[in-house]
Design an enzyme around this catalytic site. Sequence first.
Site, PDB file in Angstrom:
ATOM      1  N   THR A  25     -37.266  -3.576  23.357  1.00 57.30           N
ATOM      2  CA  THR A  25     -37.974  -2.309  23.420  1.00 57.30           C
ATOM      3  C   THR A  25     -37.352  -0.923  23.582  1.00 57.30           C
ATOM      4  O   THR A  25     -37.498  -0.844  25.244  1.00 57.30           O
ATOM      5  CB  THR A  25     -38.881  -2.896  22.488  1.00 57.30           C
ATOM      6  OG1 THR A  25     -39.303  -2.708  23.244  1.00 57.30           O
ATOM      7  CG2 THR A  25     -39.266  -3.340  21.198  1.00 57.30           C
ATOM      8  N   ASP A  26     -37.879   0.112  22.919  1.00 59.92           N
ATOM      9  CA  ASP A  26     -37.609   1.331  23.877  1.00 59.92           C
ATOM     10  C   ASP A  26     -38.953   1.562  23.237  1.00 59.92           C
ATOM     11  O   ASP A  26     -40.272   0.301  23.313  1.00 59.92           O
ATOM     12  CB  ASP A  26     -37.108   2.467  23.181  1.00 59.92           C
ATOM     13  CG  ASP A  26     -37.396   3.063  21.743  1.00 59.92           C
ATOM     14  OD1 ASP A  26     -38.851   2.188  20.856  1.00 59.92           O
ATOM     15  OD2 ASP A  26     -37.075   3.232  20.600  1.00 59.92           O
ATOM     16  N   PHE A  27     -39.720   3.246  24.287  1.00 57.94           N
ATOM     17  CA  PHE A  27     -41.276   2.729  24.361  1.00 57.94           C
ATOM     18  C   PHE A  27     -42.271   2.888  23.148  1.00 57.94           C
ATOM     19  O   PHE A  27     -43.579   3.350  22.980  1.00 57.94           O
ATOM     20  CB  PHE A  27     -40.918   4.641  24.874  1.00 57.94           C
ATOM     21  CG  PHE A  27     -41.257   6.152  24.424  1.00 57.94           C
ATOM     22  CD1 PHE A  27     -42.075   6.121  23.232  1.00 57.94           C
ATOM     23  CD2 PHE A  27     -39.652   6.281  23.783  1.00 57.94           C
ATOM     24  CE1 PHE A  27     -41.283   7.109  21.466  1.00 57.94           C
ATOM     25  CE2 PHE A  27     -39.320   7.061  22.682  1.00 57.94           C
ATOM     26  CZ  PHE A  27     -40.410   7.657  22.247  1.00 57.94           C
ATOM     27  N   SER A  28     -41.160   2.879  21.845  1.00 61.76           N
ATOM     28  CA  SER A  28     -42.139   3.471  20.550  1.00 61.76           C
ATOM     29  C   SER A  28     -42.123   1.992  20.064  1.00 61.76           C
ATOM     30  O   SER A  28     -42.731   1.712  18.853  1.00 61.76           O
ATOM     31  CB  SER A  28     -41.400   4.547  19.433  1.00 61.76           C
ATOM     32  OG  SER A  28     -39.806   3.839  19.410  1.00 61.76           O
TER      33      SER A  28
END
Length: 151
Positions: A25-28
């Site tokens: 995943t990304d930061f979110s």
Amino acid sequence: MNEQLAGRLTEFGHRLDVRVYFEDTDFSGVVYHARYLHFLERGRTDYLRLHGIGHRELMDGAFGEPMAFAVRRMEIEFLRPARIDDVLTVETRTALMGGARVVLDQRILKGEELLIEARVKVAVISPDGKPRRMPPAVAERLTPAPSTGEA
């Protein structure tokens, strides 16, 4: 071989369940778009494995001369995002066969919700990267099943 790890063959073709981890995943907490390529690759690899076509066996010449599969073209439609901890299902099936290539249709679902659709053209190549014809024994194992009306 632990067949549970490799997913399962179905009327559609092949199904492999994967969990989304933090690293995907990304930061979110949404799956980073390039990570879907990893999920699709795992689906294709286990689809081949359960049809008795392992990458190691291909390179060792189990179907004649040493060979490998190489992705030549991939079309992906990103429809909906997946998120951390989701359990996804990667579906893979043969769409077309011919000469030195196989075209695979793949989907990634979360439950019944379609997230990703992909069409992947894979070529058969020699260890030095030259195109090869599909060995009959490999083509026979990957020939598309008759349509069951599933998409």
